[in-house]
Motif scaffolding. Structure first.
Motif, PDB file in Angstrom:
ATOM      1  N   PHE A  19       0.838  -1.198   0.000  1.00 21.07           N
ATOM      2  CA  PHE A  19       0.000   0.000   0.000  1.00 21.07           C
ATOM      3  C   PHE A  19       0.874   1.251   0.000  1.00 21.07           C
ATOM      4  CE2 PHE A  19      -3.794  -2.102   2.423  1.00 21.07           C
ATOM      5  CZ  PHE A  19      -4.160  -2.783   1.276  1.00 21.07           C
ATOM      6  N   LEU A  20       1.916   1.241   0.815  1.00 19.38           N
ATOM      7  CA  LEU A  20       2.840   2.378   0.875  1.00 19.38           C
ATOM      8  C   LEU A  20       3.538   2.583  -0.462  1.00 19.38           C
ATOM      9  CD1 LEU A  20       4.480   1.694   4.342  1.00 19.38           C
ATOM     10  CD2 LEU A  20       2.958   3.585   3.766  1.00 19.38           C
ATOM     11  N   LYS A  21       3.999   1.498  -1.031  1.00 23.29           N
ATOM     12  CA  LYS A  21       4.686   1.594  -2.321  1.00 23.29           C
ATOM     13  C   LYS A  21       3.733   2.083  -3.404  1.00 23.29           C
ATOM     14  CE  LYS A  21       8.341  -1.633  -1.362  1.00 23.29           C
ATOM     15  NZ  LYS A  21       9.154  -2.740  -1.813  1.00 23.29           N
ATOM     16  N   ALA A  22       2.483   1.634  -3.359  1.00 24.84           N
ATOM     17  CA  ALA A  22       1.489   2.080  -4.337  1.00 24.84           C
ATOM     18  C   ALA A  22       1.216   3.574  -4.193  1.00 24.84           C
ATOM     19  CB  ALA A  22       0.200   1.284  -4.183  1.00 24.84           C
ATOM     20  N   CYS A  23       1.170   4.063  -2.980  1.00 23.59           N
ATOM     21  CA  CYS A  23       0.957   5.492  -2.730  1.00 23.59           C
ATOM     22  C   CYS A  23       2.092   6.312  -3.334  1.00 23.59           C
ATOM     23  CB  CYS A  23       0.847   5.740  -1.231  1.00 23.59           C
ATOM     24  SG  CYS A  23       0.716   7.476  -0.791  1.00 23.59           S
ATOM     25  N   ILE A  24       3.303   5.887  -3.101  1.00 21.29           N
ATOM     26  CA  ILE A  24       4.455   6.611  -3.630  1.00 21.29           C
ATOM     27  C   ILE A  24       4.480   6.547  -5.150  1.00 21.29           C
ATOM     28  CG2 ILE A  24       6.984   6.600  -3.750  1.00 21.29           C
ATOM     29  CD1 ILE A  24       6.871   5.764  -0.757  1.00 21.29           C
ATOM     30  N   ASP A  25       4.210   5.374  -5.695  1.00 20.78           N
ATOM     31  CA  ASP A  25       4.179   5.213  -7.144  1.00 20.78           C
ATOM     32  C   ASP A  25       3.102   6.102  -7.760  1.00 20.78           C
ATOM     33  OD1 ASP A  25       5.013   3.987  -9.615  1.00 20.78           O
ATOM     34  OD2 ASP A  25       3.165   2.795  -9.533  1.00 20.78           O
ATOM     35  N   LEU A  26       1.940   6.136  -7.146  1.00 18.01           N
ATOM     36  CA  LEU A  26       0.851   6.973  -7.643  1.00 18.01           C
ATOM     37  C   LEU A  26       1.240   8.447  -7.618  1.00 18.01           C
ATOM     38  CD1 LEU A  26      -2.114   7.031  -8.621  1.00 18.01           C
ATOM     39  CD2 LEU A  26      -2.759   7.279  -6.229  1.00 18.01           C
ATOM     40  N   SER A  27       1.850   8.876  -6.517  1.00 18.19           N
ATOM     41  CA  SER A  27       2.245  10.288  -6.428  1.00 18.19           C
ATOM     42  C   SER A  27       3.271  10.647  -7.497  1.00 18.19           C
ATOM     43  CB  SER A  27       2.776  10.615  -5.036  1.00 18.19           C
ATOM     44  OG  SER A  27       4.024  10.011  -4.811  1.00 18.19           O
ATOM     45  N   LEU A  28       4.196   9.733  -7.779  1.00 17.85           N
ATOM     46  CA  LEU A  28       5.200   9.988  -8.816  1.00 17.85           C
ATOM     47  C   LEU A  28       4.579  10.014 -10.212  1.00 17.85           C
ATOM     48  CD1 LEU A  28       8.120   7.769  -7.476  1.00 17.85           C
ATOM     49  CD2 LEU A  28       7.965  10.276  -7.447  1.00 17.85           C
ATOM     50  N   ARG A  29       3.665   9.085 -10.477  1.00 20.27           N
ATOM     51  CA  ARG A  29       3.020   9.035 -11.797  1.00 20.27           C
ATOM     52  C   ARG A  29       2.135  10.250 -12.053  1.00 20.27           C
ATOM     53  NH1 ARG A  29       2.423   3.555 -14.250  1.00 20.27           N
ATOM     54  NH2 ARG A  29       3.814   2.205 -13.071  1.00 20.27           N
ATOM     55  N   LEU A  30       1.492  10.751 -11.006  1.00 21.01           N
ATOM     56  CA  LEU A  30       0.586  11.883 -11.174  1.00 21.01           C
ATOM     57  C   LEU A  30       1.292  13.233 -11.106  1.00 21.01           C
ATOM     58  CD1 LEU A  30      -2.484  10.633  -9.106  1.00 21.01           C
ATOM     59  CD2 LEU A  30      -2.183  10.628 -11.590  1.00 21.01           C
ATOM     60  N   ALA A  31       2.559  13.251 -10.695  1.00 22.89           N
ATOM     61  CA  ALA A  31       3.298  14.511 -10.550  1.00 22.89           C
ATOM     62  C   ALA A  31       3.342  15.295 -11.854  1.00 22.89           C
ATOM     63  CB  ALA A  31       4.705  14.240 -10.033  1.00 22.89           C
ATOM     64  N   LYS A  32       3.419  14.608 -12.978  1.00 24.35           N
ATOM     65  CA  LYS A  32       3.521  15.309 -14.266  1.00 24.35           C
ATOM     66  C   LYS A  32       2.276  16.131 -14.591  1.00 24.35           C
ATOM     67  CE  LYS A  32       2.114  11.288 -16.983  1.00 24.35           C
ATOM     68  NZ  LYS A  32       2.558  10.326 -17.990  1.00 24.35           N
ATOM     69  N   TYR A  33       1.167  15.824 -13.945  1.00 29.28           N
ATOM     70  CA  TYR A  33      -0.072  16.574 -14.171  1.00 29.28           C
ATOM     71  C   TYR A  33      -0.210  17.781 -13.246  1.00 29.28           C
ATOM     72  CZ  TYR A  33      -1.201  12.357 -16.738  1.00 29.28           C
ATOM     73  OH  TYR A  33      -1.166  11.296 -17.611  1.00 29.28           O
ATOM     74  N   GLN A  34       0.694  17.897 -12.289  1.00 37.72           N
ATOM     75  CA  GLN A  34       0.721  19.012 -11.340  1.00 37.72           C
ATOM     76  C   GLN A  34      -0.651  19.237 -10.706  1.00 37.72           C
ATOM     77  OE1 GLN A  34       2.293  22.242 -13.668  1.00 37.72           O
ATOM     78  NE2 GLN A  34       4.377  21.490 -13.479  1.00 37.72           N
ATOM     79  N   GLY A  35      -1.256  18.139 -10.289  1.00 35.07           N
ATOM     80  CA  GLY A  35      -2.587  18.206  -9.697  1.00 35.07           C
ATOM     81  C   GLY A  35      -2.588  18.792  -8.297  1.00 35.07           C
ATOM     82  N   ASN A  36      -3.749  19.185  -7.880  1.00 36.86           N
ATOM     83  CA  ASN A  36      -3.957  19.691  -6.523  1.00 36.86           C
ATOM     84  C   ASN A  36      -4.413  18.527  -5.656  1.00 36.86           C
ATOM     85  OD1 ASN A  36      -3.444  22.434  -7.217  1.00 36.86           O
ATOM     86  ND2 ASN A  36      -5.490  22.581  -8.057  1.00 36.86           N
ATOM     87  N   TRP A  37      -3.557  18.095  -4.758  1.00 33.89           N
ATOM     88  CA  TRP A  37      -3.902  17.020  -3.832  1.00 33.89           C
ATOM     89  C   TRP A  37      -4.741  17.590  -2.694  1.00 33.89           C
ATOM     90  CZ3 TRP A  37      -2.723  11.759  -3.845  1.00 33.89           C
ATOM     91  CH2 TRP A  37      -1.938  11.324  -4.914  1.00 33.89           C
ATOM     92  N   LEU A  38      -5.804  16.884  -2.353  1.00 36.77           N
ATOM     93  CA  LEU A  38      -6.712  17.329  -1.306  1.00 36.77           C
ATOM     94  C   LEU A  38      -6.915  16.248  -0.260  1.00 36.77           C
ATOM     95  CD1 LEU A  38      -9.472  18.818  -3.637  1.00 36.77           C
ATOM     96  CD2 LEU A  38      -7.696  20.083  -2.420  1.00 36.77           C
ATOM     97  N   ARG A  39      -7.243  16.670   0.934  1.00 34.35           N
ATOM     98  CA  ARG A  39      -7.694  15.773   1.999  1.00 34.35           C
ATOM     99  C   ARG A  39      -9.035  16.322   2.457  1.00 34.35           C
ATOM    100  NH1 ARG A  39      -7.110  18.816   6.601  1.00 34.35           N
ATOM    101  NH2 ARG A  39      -5.459  20.368   6.539  1.00 34.35           N
ATOM    102  N   TYR A  40      -9.807  15.504   3.125  1.00 36.56           N
ATOM    103  CA  TYR A  40     -11.091  15.969   3.638  1.00 36.56           C
ATOM    104  C   TYR A  40     -11.035  15.904   5.143  1.00 36.56           C
ATOM    105  CZ  TYR A  40     -16.102  16.821   3.734  1.00 36.56           C
ATOM    106  OH  TYR A  40     -17.338  17.375   3.938  1.00 36.56           O
ATOM    107  N   GLY A  41     -11.148  17.058   5.777  1.00 35.84           N
ATOM    108  CA  GLY A  41     -11.089  17.108   7.226  1.00 35.84           C
ATOM    109  C   GLY A  41      -9.675  17.021   7.759  1.00 35.84           C
TER     110      GLY A  41
END
Length: 84
Positions: A19-41
């Motif tokens: 799960f941790l590795k998937a989170c890091i991989d996802l963040s790296l793959r999505l970095a090129k889109y320069q998205g706005n990461w959000l949390r709720y609460g």
């Protein structure tokens, strides 16, 4: 416009090492889109973005610093520990 990415995995991210590795991989793959990461609460006590099943209606979306989060995971050696 930039995509919005909702971080919402809760403390369950520690349940399995992949799960941790998937989170890091996802963040790296999505970095090129320069998205706005959000949390709720609020973040959990341990600093994880809350899972949708653990939210309160009065909370709102807020920015989530995925780079800082991933850095914290790595600096706490969570990636090297073996989880059950």
């Amino acid at each position: 416009s930039k995509p919005e990415i909702w971080a919402a995995w809760g403390t369950n991210i520690l349940a399995q090492k992949y799960f941790l590795k998937a989170c890091i991989d996802l963040s790296l793959r999505l970095a090129k889109y320069q998205g706005n990461w959000l949390r709720y609460g609020e973040l959990t006590f341990a600093g994880h973005p809350r899972h949708p099943s653990r939210l309160k209606y009065c909370w709102q979306f807020a920015p989530f610093d995925i780079q800082r989060y991933v850095h914290t995971l790595a600096s706490n050696n969570l990636l090297d520990k073996k989880f059950r």
